[in-house]
Design an enzyme around this catalytic site. Structure first.
Site, PDB file in Angstrom:
ATOM      1  N   HIS A   1      -6.080  -1.515   6.001  1.00  0.00           N
ATOM      2  CA  HIS A   1      -6.325  -1.092   7.387  1.00  0.00           C
ATOM      3  C   HIS A   1      -7.265  -2.087   8.082  1.00  0.00           C
ATOM      4  O   HIS A   1      -6.800  -2.843   8.926  1.00  0.00           O
ATOM      5  CB  HIS A   1      -6.842   0.352   7.494  1.00  0.00           C
TER       6      HIS A   1
ATOM      7  N   HIS B   1     -11.838   3.619  -3.565  1.00  0.00           N
ATOM      8  CA  HIS B   1     -11.087   4.247  -2.473  1.00  0.00           C
ATOM      9  C   HIS B   1     -11.525   3.775  -1.095  1.00  0.00           C
ATOM     10  O   HIS B   1     -10.723   3.450  -0.231  1.00  0.00           O
ATOM     11  CB  HIS B   1     -11.198   5.770  -2.545  1.00  0.00           C
TER      12      HIS B   1
ATOM     13  N   HIS C   1      -9.676   0.853   1.018  1.00  0.00           N
ATOM     14  CA  HIS C   1      -9.513   1.312   2.406  1.00  0.00           C
ATOM     15  C   HIS C   1     -10.792   0.955   3.152  1.00  0.00           C
ATOM     16  O   HIS C   1     -11.888   1.274   2.680  1.00  0.00           O
ATOM     17  CB  HIS C   1      -9.423   2.840   2.491  1.00  0.00           C
TER      18      HIS C   1
ATOM     19  N   ARG D   1      -6.005  14.936   7.206  1.00  0.00           N
ATOM     20  CA  ARG D   1      -6.479  14.804   5.834  1.00  0.00           C
ATOM     21  C   ARG D   1      -6.664  16.166   5.169  1.00  0.00           C
ATOM     22  O   ARG D   1      -6.379  16.323   3.974  1.00  0.00           O
ATOM     23  CB  ARG D   1      -7.780  14.000   5.803  1.00  0.00           C
TER      24      ARG D   1
ATOM     25  N   HIS E   1       0.830  -1.211   0.000  1.00  0.00           N
ATOM     26  CA  HIS E   1       0.000   0.000   0.000  1.00  0.00           C
ATOM     27  C   HIS E   1       0.860   1.255   0.000  1.00  0.00           C
ATOM     28  O   HIS E   1       1.613   1.496   0.940  1.00  0.00           O
ATOM     29  CB  HIS E   1      -0.918  -0.007   1.220  1.00  0.00           C
TER      30      HIS E   1
ATOM     31  N   ASP F   1       2.150   3.085   2.970  1.00  0.00           N
ATOM     32  CA  ASP F   1       1.038   4.029   2.927  1.00  0.00           C
ATOM     33  C   ASP F   1       1.465   5.489   2.803  1.00  0.00           C
ATOM     34  O   ASP F   1       1.801   5.945   1.722  1.00  0.00           O
ATOM     35  CB  ASP F   1       0.161   3.781   4.175  1.00  0.00           C
TER      36      ASP F   1
ATOM     37  N   TYR G   1      -4.701   8.035  -6.562  1.00  0.00           N
ATOM     38  CA  TYR G   1      -5.989   8.723  -6.710  1.00  0.00           C
ATOM     39  C   TYR G   1      -5.930  10.166  -7.178  1.00  0.00           C
ATOM     40  O   TYR G   1      -6.971  10.767  -7.457  1.00  0.00           O
ATOM     41  CB  TYR G   1      -6.822   8.633  -5.432  1.00  0.00           C
TER      42      TYR G   1
ATOM     43  N   GLN H   1       2.636  11.252  -1.087  1.00  0.00           N
ATOM     44  CA  GLN H   1       2.669  11.636   0.329  1.00  0.00           C
ATOM     45  C   GLN H   1       4.076  11.554   0.932  1.00  0.00           C
ATOM     46  O   GLN H   1       4.309  12.089   2.012  1.00  0.00           O
ATOM     47  CB  GLN H   1       1.664  10.793   1.127  1.00  0.00           C
TER      48      GLN H   1
HETATM   49  C1  NGQ Z   1      -5.640   8.535   1.502  1.00  0.00           C
HETATM   50  N1  NGQ Z   1      -4.986   7.696   3.657  1.00  0.00           N
HETATM   51  O1  NGQ Z   1      -6.395   8.282   0.578  1.00  0.00           O
HETATM   52  O2  NGQ Z   1      -4.530   9.026   1.338  1.00  0.00           O
HETATM   53  C2  NGQ Z   1      -6.090   8.180   2.900  1.00  0.00           C
HETATM   54  C3  NGQ Z   1      -6.702   9.376   3.561  1.00  0.00           C
HETATM   55  C4  NGQ Z   1      -9.183   9.126   3.279  1.00  0.00           C
HETATM   56  C5  NGQ Z   1      -5.201   6.797   4.642  1.00  0.00           C
HETATM   57  N2  NGQ Z   1      -6.411   6.335   4.778  1.00  0.00           N
HETATM   58  C6  NGQ Z   1      -7.940   9.880   2.921  1.00  0.00           C
HETATM   59  N3  NGQ Z   1      -4.233   6.401   5.412  1.00  0.00           N
HETATM   60  O3  NGQ Z   1      -9.106   7.977   3.755  1.00  0.00           O
HETATM   61  O4  NGQ Z   1     -10.254   9.677   3.083  1.00  0.00           O
HETATM   62 ZN    ZN Z   2      -4.082   4.537   1.999  1.00  0.00          ZN
END
Ligand code: NGQ
Ligand code: ZN
Length: 458
Positions: free
Chosen positions: A273, A207, A236, A83, A57, A324, A122, A62
């Site tokens: 997760h 997502h 996720h 976020r 992942h 991640d 994404y 990031q």
């Molecule tokens: C992400 N990251 O897409 O980067 C997500 C945060 C979300 C993690 N979940 C955004 N660790 O889940 O809405």
């Molecule tokens: Zn993620």
């Protein structure tokens, strides 16, 4: 003609073996793995050989943001306040910066023992949400970065359509992520030749249940299956308590429960997760054959909670690790934190040793390679015939490892190698990418990364 490497010690799926001759073909797949061999004319590995770790992942962009949110911005910071900051950063990513960040990240991964990566991608469009002239621009930047670094990649373009359960309209800060289901399927078709040319695998990442309404989830999975019935699907799920509450309010079901009831979750799926599950959900999710995608340092960094490993293992669940958000890029450190979080919550030691594998480091490494390979949908499941020649050579002379019994080496690497990286060389597809702990692109890629990050945070 086959290439070969002779290892006095090599970690096979069944455990450590002596005098192992590894041979692979021009395509980079292992053709024989033979313990008890003579070295013959094969070059000798400089230390014990371990399988490379698939990273299941990654959000590559990031990496350039890591370390920049470790300050208090409101009375109580949370996943959700992080976020907001992350979205502000994502808004500035450009094709060139993404490629520079990802190239450096993949160099770091290789140097730290990851030999493949699942990229959960994404940020698709221009800032503001207009598609690039070539709609595949950012996906192609990631494929190019992987190609340049020599890491194997499973590219998982992300389907993102809503800002919350029940199809709530996306926010302005999510405009770069949005694609219709049809548009996503055409992106996958558009990417297929480029992926194939570098032996990359394409999959799909809805997502989250927050971001993908039920009809879209169904149509996207059906469309993907029509393109490739074995393509991996990552999502996720159940990362935060708030998400569980919102899902209950929307559907009367918890996220994992809802998913298992509404999608045919099987071994193609990676549940990223999956932190907040009831014992029944642990049982049903493990039984489905899906991989639990655990990201220990990010889950700690974001205050997610602790995945119940003993329960998952008791139910026979497959699992692997991902970095991640890339606060940490080191396979050994992810595994260390995974074991330590269990020790802290259970007040026990050596929680994740295997039934037949008392060494915790070895048990963790082998299990995470298996689960990671399943999630990647690539032949990267360790040192066995038919798998890719993806492996690392431990530095037997490293202070943390020198003179230790071979059984203890991986536990020492995971729990006691400190800052010094105890990996000496790293190979993917039979080609050596890291020599004496360094990737050939190290200096150049670091420089480009620093410049890209400076421009992004200016
Ligand atoms: C992400 N990251 O897409 O980067 C997500 C945060 C979300 C993690 N979940 C955004 N660790 O889940 O809405
Ligand atoms: Zn993620």
């Amino acid at each position: 003609m086959d290439k070969a490497l002779f290892a006095e010690h090599a970690l096979l799926p069944s455990g450590w073996a002596r005098d192992v001759l590894l041979c692979w073909d021009a395509g980079g797949h292992l053709t024989s793995v033979t313990p008890g061999s003579a070295a013959g004319s094969a070059p000798r590995a400089a230390g014990p050989v371990i399988p490379g770790m698939p990273n299941l992942h990654s959000h590559a962009f990031q990496r350039a943001f890591a370390g920049l949110t470790e300050y208090r911005a409101q009375a109580q910071d949370s996943f959700w306040s992080w976020r907001e900051l992350m979205y502000r950063f994502a808004a500035r990513i450009a094709p060139e910066s993404l490629q520079a960040i990802a190239t450096w990240l993949y160099v770091e991964m290789l140097e730290a023992g990851y030999t493949s990566v699942c990229e959960f991608h994404y940020v698709h469009h221009e800032p503001g949400g207009r598609p690039y002239a070539d709609d595949a621009t950012l996906s192609l930047a990631l494929l190019r970065a992987a190609q340049a670094a020599g890491i194997g990649i499973t590219l998982l373009p992300v389907l993102y359509q809503a800002s919350g359960f029940g199809g709530q309209a996306p926010r302005a800060t999510q405009a770069r992520f949005i694609r219709s289901t049809d548009n996503m399927l055409s992106l996958l078709e558009r990417l297929a030749p480029a992926a194939q040319a570098q032996q990359a695998v394409l999959g799909l990442a809805p997502h989250s249940l927050r971001a993908v309404p039920p009809d879209s989830l169904r149509a996207a999975v059906a469309g993907l299956t029509a393109l490739d019935a074995r393509a991996p699907i990552h999502i996720h799920i159940a990362e935060q308590q708030q998400e569980v509450q919102d899902c209950l309010a929307w559907s009367g079901r918890r996220p994992v429960q809802w998913l298992l009831e509404h999608a045919s979750v099987d071994a193609r799926w990676c549940l990223v997760h999956a932190t907040h599950m009831t014992p029944d959900e642990y049982l049903a999710a493990a039984r489905s054959g899906a991989v639990a995608g655990i990201c220990p340092t990010t889950e700690a960094n974001l205050g997610d909670g602790i995945f119940d490993m003993p329960l998952w293992l008791q139910r026979g669940g497959a699992w692997g690790v991902g970095s991640d958000s890339h606060a940490c890029v080191n396979a050994a450190e992810e595994l260390m934190l995974l074991e330590y979080s269990q020790r802290l919550s259970l007040r026990q030691r050596n929680v994740l040793a295997g039934a037949g594998q008392p060494q915790v480091g070895t048990a963790l490494w082998l299990a995470a390679v298996q689960g990671g390979a399943q999630a990647a949908g690539r032949a990267v499941a360790g040192l066995a015939v038919g798998q890719r020649a993806d492996f690392a050579v431990l530095d037997a002379g490293h202070v943390a490892l020198a003179g230790l019994p071979v059984e203890a080496l991986l536990s020492a690497h995971v729990f006691a190698s400190s800052r010094g990286n105890a990996l000496q060389g790293v190979w993917t597809g039979g080609a050596q990418r890291v020599v004496a702990g360094r990737h050939a692109l190290h200096a150049r890629a670091a420089q480009d990364f620093i410049a890209a990050r400076a421009a992004l945070i200016a």
